[in-house]
Design an enzyme around this catalytic site. Structure first.
Site, PDB file in Angstrom:
ATOM      1  N   ASP A 148      -3.239  -0.117  15.628  1.00 51.15           N
ATOM      2  CA  ASP A 148      -4.596  -0.365  16.125  1.00 51.15           C
ATOM      3  C   ASP A 148      -4.979  -1.834  16.030  1.00 51.15           C
ATOM      4  OD1 ASP A 148      -5.955   2.145  16.901  1.00 51.15           O
ATOM      5  OD2 ASP A 148      -5.333   2.785  14.914  1.00 51.15           O
ATOM      6  N   GLU A 185     -12.762  37.680  10.228  1.00 51.32           N
ATOM      7  CA  GLU A 185     -12.083  37.233  11.450  1.00 51.32           C
ATOM      8  C   GLU A 185     -12.952  37.057  12.699  1.00 51.32           C
ATOM      9  OE1 GLU A 185      -7.813  39.225  11.338  1.00 51.32           O
ATOM     10  OE2 GLU A 185      -9.390  40.640  10.829  1.00 51.32           O
ATOM     11  N   THR A 204       1.860   2.858   2.413  1.00 54.12           N
ATOM     12  CA  THR A 204       1.453   3.844   3.420  1.00 54.12           C
ATOM     13  C   THR A 204       2.478   3.911   4.543  1.00 54.12           C
ATOM     14  OG1 THR A 204       0.167   2.151   4.543  1.00 54.12           O
ATOM     15  CG2 THR A 204      -1.008   3.535   2.976  1.00 54.12           C
ATOM     16  N   GLY A 222       0.820  -1.224   0.000  1.00 56.73           N
ATOM     17  CA  GLY A 222       0.000   0.000   0.000  1.00 56.73           C
ATOM     18  C   GLY A 222       0.843   1.259   0.000  1.00 56.73           C
ATOM     19  N   SER A 225     -10.196  41.760   7.881  1.00 58.25           N
ATOM     20  CA  SER A 225     -11.628  41.698   7.547  1.00 58.25           C
ATOM     21  C   SER A 225     -12.084  42.954   6.811  1.00 58.25           C
ATOM     22  CB  SER A 225     -12.491  41.529   8.818  1.00 58.25           C
ATOM     23  OG  SER A 225     -12.004  40.472   9.592  1.00 58.25           O
TER      24      SER A 225
END
Length: 1337
Positions: free
Chosen positions: A371, A1269, A273, A271, A1088
């Site tokens: 995991d 902002e 990754t 993969g 802004s």
């Protein structure tokens, strides 16, 4: 190893239906650079290069001969090796639709739902959604959010993207599907939105009835040639050879075994990754890689009575769908492990990563926080491995993981398949993880646990507990298991187990990754969660007598319909006048099709070179020598640029301080630019930069933290102070005094498009064209001119659009453009410089971290009489704009509160870190967090609700700020009241308190936060703007102005202004780019103020032109626009005009402590409700309601987009985004895998925005207000809602009153602040007794 000169095979694949054959495919080339550089398909964007942002998402399709099916999946082009694509069909954003032919419904819906602002992430969003629809034409909303989990956006806040794409969904959890007469789709959720009887009449941001239907017949067909290719009998080995690397792809297992026997150390790449990021980010070079993706045995699945063998080459997505099928088919007691794996696979990586990463790769890479490995190990899985010595089975247990990234496999062995056993009766398996962000994030701690009970009892027969993230490998807690086996599963047994576990899994205080106390607490609380889950299962099996404890349900995750309310235009307004209507961003369609051109999409010119930068590796040191000889020997390297090559000014001056463009004798931070390497390609330039040798002599005592700077008085002058009333006297007359402090981390801009520029010498009279992604073209022009010592009229700076900026593309970009121009000047060739994400994060700095300390005096009824606040910012090594930031900090420190005696002091600390710079909000998000935290503390001291304390202290009636500016707070109070009304505040507050009484381990919190934000530049000269408008003979109009388009929609608004003033449809008006040759001496698009200033200038120019056409209109009142323009040309009337706006004269006198630094205020208010998991610190924003006063909106869809985007950036600032520096001053967090910005999973589940009706603003164009902002700070309402929930959790442990919680409120800080019985077990490390992994700057 095969010799590199052997002729490689020809790579054959398809892109967008066209055949591509590549005779010399380089194994180091990724699909992304091939698409962009070789095929000029620049719609696929480069955002991070490591699979973490999704900007480069494409769809890959393959034919599978075994099942005779075609599979489609999304993938990150930046991690897909070109050589991997033999026989595949790739679809990019250009392949599904274009504005020239027909756009695809996905492209149309994202654009028309206003889901594209800067547009840089849009092609990736489009392709993730498109790949989902190719597999599921009617997906669920969960499918959609899962598909988008790996795509980051920094502009929108995700709500409009989800809203646009959910029009494809089958809404299952909707009330309409559940026979609800009052359906949320009709905007009639009367239960939680009172006073909405007129819901039918409210205007919508987009009309979904106009959308093109999905038409599967229009999709590209899979090339038949690839089907024939895939079905060829006896496939051959393929090999490809590049400059530094060879690639072999065997077709049989036998051949794979032979290759691995001959080259035992060679990695197997599937993969990419894991190997890909290693090569890219760590500079690892593999002379040979073996790609076993064509070996059929690695993909076989076979089921036995005991379990299932899964091929090690199966991707995680394939594994998940296989396990889900088994889950549906098998009896429940057999699928405990399978269910746990499915759950863990749902949270691992992103869809794009799971589609390519493999099961075997996940196991063999043996990452410490993997995991899957803890779950596979706890579940007693085993591997079938093969080598020239034959096959053997290897159990996945504690002996398998031998060290960081190392397993017990021999170098020549290959994992062929993995056995996943079925569970037995009385066996339970759990998989739990905690990560910095809920999705697409590496875990902090992850665990797999399994327990087997003796038949029909609660006595434990066998137990297995594995953790990830608790050391260099996956670890087994076998002593803890021994303490449980043979005993009854109850609180007493587990209580004993926690103590054993605490002693068994010890992390040293300076362990890599930090968060030591948190990680240790998680081992306990995750075991406790498993304990509760098992008790519930035992209870269901009638094996527990007493009532089981609280059931820990996951945090809520169902996204609900959101409301966006704005005022319709008056009925008398002309149909063709677009002002005040929700008009789509003018480039949204071309952004969604990938046709929009960003700086790095400009085609390469002949002889163009690439510049790579060499940065300092020391924080505070003398440069002894610089040796570039090795770099100059490398292929492709043309030259090295040092400070000696700069013909003009070598330094930039600001506030009396000098900043070197290229360091000469000394460096003052890690990441300071020392020199640059110019080469014919990006790869060659980067390799050259990697071998430049700089020797240093360290200087004593570098300063990194605010505390160190204060101790050594290391400040940038001037420091600022302001006082109103008499603070010292006032403290003697108050009922109570409280002192507190709060620290706030910095923030990385993370604009999706990194710093990009291209400098092209024209070839005569020192003229240069500079194409650069910047907010301030005029500054680039000035900077380049003075660096090269040429007049500004020779430098033309062009800005088409920016892929986001947020304040980070002003001063830093000027330095980079200057360095690039020196390279172009010296070589006489075009030079391009585009930073990698990691370099960008390292070099360019971000928002200033702040430490705020305060002393506040108040009466028992909550009135605040006096406050004294001291602010310190960590400015870094150069002054940059830090002095302006500390000024704005003091000017906003009153927020919305009338505190009669108020003193503020602020200082910019000079440290040896990369210098920080402007960032959306410019100090205001920092100052107001300190003020609002002070308000919260007063409420906690008095034991009163915080909203009451805020309300008592608000400005009322005609008011004056602490710097003597008069204003009316009426609209502020209206926002506050509206916000409470719209969100049903008091009823929900009661519901939250009730929820907290019923739940021990989950808590809810609510907060309401107001803001008053000053608009315009306090530096008066910046409040000016100019525009140039041309009318051509065919009646079409070209508008140019000084503002740059960075996603905030300024070009769209200017188009609306011109349309109104010239009385013509917006379709006749075009805006091409911002350039210094059309509008000179422009000001930055910042504060802004872009629309306020440039809108007035465009209006002025259009009024002049319209006035010139007046006599012609009188002669021919019924004529068309075109006829008037033609007549004007023949009558020699000028059809071009410049417009100018001389903005307000603003000033601030710091000696007198008074002034008028702002033209007006934008007001707003936000209520947030969050739910917290007290055991892990995880939180979810359940609902957000924002009311903002922006006068009369010029474009409600753009303004609501700005509000949602700013809020989301604030949510990131206050709850997620954490910058970590090493003890030597090196930034660790240099990309999306370490630095988490909000993703789709962080969006409030219900996100309501209301524009305050009937508001007017005489100080800006068409009565509008600046909005870029202000709302960012309202993201802190999530922080304070979390703090509210934490207080509820602390009260369970008997803790009341004010408590410290620094920003960002990460899961770590939340969990430790909740002070549960588990966190209290963890012994704290004595500060000073160890070197922490990261600094608290």
């Amino acid at each position: 190893m095969m010799s590199a000169n052997t002729q490689g095979d020809t790579l054959c694949f398809f892109i967008n239906g066209k055949k591509v054959t590549e005779g010399h495919a380089d194994p180091e080339t990724m699909l992304l650079s091939f698409l962009r550089e070789k095929l000029r398909l620049t719609g696929t964007k480069s955002g991070c290069g490591g699979g973490g942002c999704g900007a480069c998402t494409v769809m890959v399709s393959r034919y599978q001969p075994a099942t005779k099916t075609i599979i489609h999946y999304s993938a990150n082009a930046c991690l897909l090796p070109l050589c991997q694509l033999h026989g595949a069909a790739v679809t990019t954003v250009e392949g599904i639709g274009s504005s020239k032919t027909r756009i695809h419904p996905v492209q149309e819906r994202i654009a028309k739902a206003h889901g594209s602002q800067c547009g840089f992430c849009t092609p990736g969003m489009v392709m993730s959604t498109y790949a989902l629809l190719r597999n599921k034409p009617q997906p669920s909303l969960d499918d959609l959010t899962e598909a988008l989990a790996g795509n980051l956006c920094r502009c929108t806040g995700y709500r409009p993207i989800v809203d646009g794409c959910r029009t494809f969904c089958q809404e299952t959890n909707c009330c309409k599907a559940n026979d609800g007469a009052k359906c949320c789709l009709n905007g009639e959720e009367t239960a939680d939105a009172p006073g909405d009887e007129e819901a039918g009449k409210t205007p919508e941001l987009f009309n979904k009835d106009e959308f093109l239907p999905m038409d599967p017949t229009q999709e590209l067909i899979f090339p038949p040639e690839l089907i024939l290719m895939a079905e060829t009998p006896n496939p051959q080995t393929l090999s490809f050879h590049g400059e530094r690397m060879s690639w072999v792809s065997p077709a049989t297992l036998e051949e794979l075994v032979q290759l691995k026997t001959r080259h035992p150390g060679t990695p197997l790449l599937m993969g990419n990754t894991n190997i890909g990021p290693e090569i890219k980010f760590r500079g690892v070079v593999h002379p040979l890689v073996i790609s076993p993706g064509r070996v059929p045995e690695l993909f076989q699945v076979s089921q036995t009575t005991q379990g299932v063998w899964v091929g090690a080459g199966s991707t995680l997505s394939e594994l998940r769908s296989l396990l889900e099928q088994l889950l549906a088919r098998l009896p429940e007691e057999k699928t405990e492990l399978i269910g746990a794996l499915v759950q863990q696979l749902g949270n691992l990586g992103s869809q794009q990563i799971r589609n390519v990463a493999t099961l075997g790769g996940s196991i063999a890479s043996a990452l410490p926080n993997s995991d899957l490995n803890p779950v596979l190990a706890a579940g007693s899985c085993k591997l079938s491995v093969t080598s020239s010595g034959g096959r053997r089975e290897v159990p996945l247990n504690q002996d398998f993981f031998v060290g960081f990234g190392k397993t017990a496999l021999k170098p020549e062995e290959i994992v062929v398949s993995v056995f996943v056993p079925f569970s037995r009766k009385g066996e339970f398996v759990g998989a739990l993880r905690q990560a910095p962000r809920k999705e697409a994030s590496f875990a902090t701690v992850t665990t797999g646990m399994r327990v087997l009970f003796s038949p029909g009892s609660r006595v434990v027969q066998d137990v297995s507990i594995y953790y990830g993230g608790m050391g260099p490998t996956t670890v087994c807690a076998h002593k803890t298991c021994d303490a449980i086996v043979g005993r009854t599963w109850d609180d007493e047994t587990l209580g004993r187990a926690y103590d054993v576990l605490l002693e068994e899994l010890v992390l040293p205080p300076s362990a890599p990754g930090g968060k030591v106390e948190f990680r240790r607490a998680l081992t306990l609380s995750l075991l406790f969660k498993f304990h509760l889950a098992v008790l519930h299962k035992l209870s269901a099996a009638k094996l527990v007598g007493d009532e089981p404890p609280e059931k820990l349900l996951p945090l809520p995750r169902d996204i609900r319909r959101s409301r966006q309310e704005f005022q319709p235009v008056s009925e008398s307004q002309s149909e063709q006048d677009p002002v005040g209507r929700p008009m789509m961003h003018r480039s949204a369609i071309v952004q969604a099709t990938g046709e929009a051109v960003y700086c790095d999409d400009i085609p390469r010119t002949d002889g163009e070179l690439f510049l790579a930068l060499v940065t300092s590796s020391r924080a505070h040191a003398k440069i002894i020598s610089l040796d570039a000889s090795e770099a100059l020997k490398l292929p492709g390297v043309v030259d090295v640029i040092t400070t000696k090559d700069i013909p003009g000014k070598k330094v930039r001056q600001m506030f009396g301080y000098e900043e070197e463009l290229l360091a000469e004798n000394e460096v003052s931070c890690i990441g300071q630019i020392v020199c640059g390497v110019v080469a014919d390609t990006k790869a060659h330039a980067q390799r050259g930069a990697a071998v430049v040798r700089i020797s240093y002599q360290d200087l004593p005592d570098p300063v990194f933290t605010i505390q160190e700077a204060v101790q050594k008085s290391s400040f940038f002058e001037p420091r600022r102070a302001i006082e109103r009333g008499n603070v010292t006297d006032a403290f003697s007359s108050v009922d109570q005094i409280h002192e507190g402090e709060i620290g706030m981390g910095g923030q990385e801009h993370f604009y999706m498009e990194t710093q990009s520029m291209l400098v092209v010498p024209v070839g005569e009279e020192a003229e240069l064209n500079v194409y650069v992604s910047t907010q301030w073209p005029a500054l680039m022009q000035d900077a380049v001119a003075e660096t090269l010592d040429i007049p500004s009229n020779r430098v033309n700076c062009h800005v088409k659009r920016l892929g986001g900026a947020f304040g980070g593309k002003v001063t830093k970009t000027a330095n980079l453009a200057s360095i690039t121009s020196v390279a172009a000047w010296k070589t006489g060739r075009a030079v391009r410089c585009v930073l990698e994400r990691g370099e960008d994060m390292l070099i360019t700095g971000g928002r200033h971290p702040v430490l705020g300390t305060y002393k506040v005096g108040f009466m028992s009824d909550g009135r605040i009489v006096a406050a004294d606040i001291q602010y310190y910012t960590n400015a870094g090594c150069c002054v940059d704009e830090s002095v302006l930031v500390i000024e704005k900090i003091l000017l906003h420190m009153d927020n919305c509160y009338n505190i009669p005696n108020l003193r503020g002091r602020s200082a910019a600390c000079r440290t040896n870190l990369p210098s920080n710079t402007a960032f959306r909000g410019f100090g205001v998000p920092q100052t107001l967090l300190v003020v609002e935290n002070m308000m919260n503390d007063v409420a906690l001291v008095l034991g009163r609700p915080a909203d009451q304390i805020r309300e008592i202290n608000m400005y009322r009636g005609p008011s004056t700020t602490h710097y003597k500016l008069e204003f009316s707070p009426e609209n502020l109070l209206r926002c506050w009241d509206q916000c409470k009304l719209k969100c049903d505040y008091s009823a929900r507050r009661t519901a939250v308190d009730q929820f907290n009484q019923q739940n021990r381990w989950k808590k809810r919190g609510m907060a309401i936060i107001p803001i008053k934000y000053g608009i315009a530049f306090a530096e008066s000269f910046l409040n000016q703007a100019a525009a140039l408008v041309h009318i051509y003979k065919d009646g079409s109009v070209l508008v140019t102005h000084g503002g740059t388009e960075m996603g905030q929609g300024i070009h769209t608004k200017m188009q609306q202004v011109a349309s109104r003033e010239l009385h013509i449809p917006a379709t006749k008006i075009y805006i091409s780019e911002t350039s210094t040759s059309t509008v000179p001496n422009s000001c930055p698009s910042a504060a802004s103020f872009g629309t306020d200033a440039n809108g007035m200038a465009v209006k002025n120019a259009c009024e002049i032109l319209y006035q010139r056409l007046e006599p012609i209109r009188q002669q021919n009142p019924k004529g068309s626009w075109e006829s008037w323009v033609t007549a004007a040309f023949f009558q020699k009337i000028s059809l071009s005009a410049t417009g100018f706006f001389r903005g307000p004269d603003l000033y601030m006198d710091w000696d007198k402590m008074e002034g008028r630094p702002y033209a007006y205020f934008t007001f707003g208010c936000c209520v947030c409700e969050v739910e917290l998991d007290c055991l892990t610190g995880d939180s979810r924003t359940v609902r957000t309601d924002i009311v903002v006063d922006i006068g009369r909106s010029v474009n409600p869809s753009v303004d609501i987009g700005q509000i949602e985007g700013a809020f989301t950036q604030g949510l990131g600032l206050y709850t997620l985004e954490e910058l970590n520096f090493s003890p030597s001053g090196l930034l660790y967090t240099r990309g999306p895998s370490q630095y988490k910005i909000p993703a789709v999973c962080d969006m409030p589940l219900q996100f309501n925005v209301y524009l305050l009706p009937d508001s007017h603003n005489p100080h800006a164009i068409y009565s509008s207000k600046g909005i870029g902002e202000p709302v960012l700070f309202l993201g802190s309402s999530v922080f304070f809602a979390i703090k509210d929930a934490v207080a509820a959790s602390r009260s369970e442990s008997g803790l009341v009153g004010p408590f410290p919680l620094d920003s960002p409120a990460t899961p770590e800080r939340i969990c430790l602040a909740c002070a549960s019985s588990f966190t209290q077990k963890i012994p704290a490390s004595e500060p000073g007794s160890f070197t922490p992994w990261s600094l608290n700057i």
